[in-house]
Motif scaffolding. Structure first.
Motif, mmCIF file in Angstrom:
data_model
loop_
_atom_site.group_PDB
_atom_site.id
_atom_site.type_symbol
_atom_site.label_atom_id
_atom_site.label_comp_id
_atom_site.label_asym_id
_atom_site.label_seq_id
_atom_site.Cartn_x
_atom_site.Cartn_y
_atom_site.Cartn_z
ATOM 1 N N ARG A 2 0.709 -1.057 0.063
ATOM 2 C CA ARG A 2 0.156 0.062 0.145
ATOM 3 C C ARG A 2 1.039 1.186 -0.148
ATOM 4 O O ARG A 2 1.798 1.271 0.834
ATOM 5 N N TRP A 25 -0.076 -2.138 -6.712
ATOM 6 C CA TRP A 25 -0.187 -1.742 -5.548
ATOM 7 C C TRP A 25 -1.575 -1.120 -4.968
ATOM 8 O O TRP A 25 -2.390 -0.685 -6.205
ATOM 9 N N GLU A 26 -2.032 -1.136 -3.890
ATOM 10 C CA GLU A 26 -3.002 -0.584 -3.418
ATOM 11 C C GLU A 26 -2.867 0.845 -3.105
ATOM 12 O O GLU A 26 -1.604 1.234 -2.432
ATOM 13 N N HIS A 28 -3.797 4.832 -2.216
ATOM 14 C CA HIS A 28 -4.388 5.815 -1.469
ATOM 15 C C HIS A 28 -3.939 7.261 -1.927
ATOM 16 O O HIS A 28 -3.022 7.629 -1.237
ATOM 17 N N HIS A 41 -8.746 5.020 -7.597
ATOM 18 C CA HIS A 41 -8.109 4.872 -6.191
ATOM 19 C C HIS A 41 -8.962 5.349 -5.052
ATOM 20 O O HIS A 41 -9.719 6.297 -5.035
ATOM 21 N N ALA A 65 0.572 1.928 5.585
ATOM 22 C CA ALA A 65 1.220 2.185 4.362
ATOM 23 C C ALA A 65 2.622 1.479 4.232
ATOM 24 O O ALA A 65 3.069 1.610 5.252
#
Length: 302
Positions: A2, A25-26, A28, A41, A65
């Motif tokens: 993340r 990847w995630e 944010h 996202h 993260a």
């Protein structure tokens, strides 16, 4: 994995988000306002310069993260305004990261202008003592120094990328090239002439997507922690050439262009050329997008 991208809707931030997402990847994103076009996202609207460190820590740490990218920071007319949007933001971010257990690596975007004006033919290496002279450059230097001081004190893992002038899609509105885009479009629309004042200067330019790839690599490079790394092409290109490529990409008739020379008025003098050897050694990074193609993409995607 993340990543939290601060300044996610800006010129660099949106490319960083896209680069991480393309690698699974995630992502944010965080910015003061949501993106004009949803990108799929996760997003948090937050003014990082005024948010409490506890609130920033909540965004970064829930869920935790692996990497935080600081591509945030607005523009202002005074040193006080720029200090608010850059230095105040970074100090709150550092306070926030101290609250996050097993904190993430921070990748901070610095600027070539931190070095200050240098004589022509100078090759700018990371060990050169910065000597910025303009408000913008001084504030950028202070933010980078704050990040490096925290990293060297063991408070966090961090890398500072000192990026060259950027070309490519969606240039920041405050930039010279973005202003030129607006003028070219207006002249095309009304059929008038394009009057340009171009400084006799040479700059190191790099595509924003190459910068985003460097950010991704810096987030994981094991030997880069606590380092400053230059990100550029390692070339000093005449500004007039870049202007010419943008006019060429627009299809604007050369016969309707009036160009004259001018004194240099910029954040970093009339010469920049970065030594990018450390980027190759620590990040296994080198620029991939040709400058002329980068300028063309600026016209197509603005």
């Amino acid at each position: 994995m993340r990543v939290v991208v601060l300044g996610a809707t800006g010129s660099v931030g949106r490319q960083v988000c896209a680069t991480y997402a393309a690698r699974g990847w995630e992502v944010h994103g965080v910015a003061r306002r949501p993106p004009a076009r949803p990108d799929g996202h996760r997003f948090t609207a937050l003014d990082l310069a005024v948010a409490a460190p506890e609130r920033i820590a909540e965004v970064v740490g829930a869920p935790p993260a692996d990497v935080v990218v600081n591509a945030a920071g607005g523009w202002g007319d005074t040193e006080e305004e720029m200090s608010h949007s850059h230095l105040r933001l970074v100090r709150r971010l550092l306070d926030a990261l101290a609250l996050v257990p097993d904190g993430p690596r921070l990748v901070h975007l610095g600027s070539v202008h931190e070095y200050g004006p240098v004589p022509a033919d100078t090759l700018l290496r990371e060990d050169r003592p910065p000597a910025p002279v303009t408000p913008y450059a001084r504030i950028k230097r202070e933010t980078s120094a704050a990040v490096l001081d925290a990293a060297r004190a063991g408070a966090l893992e961090a890398v500072v990328l000192r990026a060259a002038n950027m070309t490519g899609p969606h240039p920041p509105q405050e930039s010279f090239l973005a202003a030129l885009l607006v003028r070219i479009r207006a002249a095309l629309a009304d059929g008038g002439r394009l009057k340009l004042t171009v400084a006799d200067a040479r700059r190191d330019f790099v595509d924003v997507r190459d910068v985003a790839r460097a950010v991704f690599l810096a987030g994981q490079a094991p030997r880069a922690g606590g380092s400053v790394v230059n990100i550029g092409r390692g070339e000093a290109v005449p500004v007039g050439d870049v202007v010419g490529w943008l006019i060429e990409a627009s299809g604007f008739p050369p016969s309707r262009v009036d160009r004259r020379a001018a004194d240099v008025r910029s954040k970093g003098g009339d010469w920049t050329r970065l030594d990018i050897g450390q980027a190759r050694r620590l990040l296994s990074w080198s620029p991939q997008i040709g400058l002329r193609d980068s300028v063309r993409s600026m016209w197509r995607t603005d």
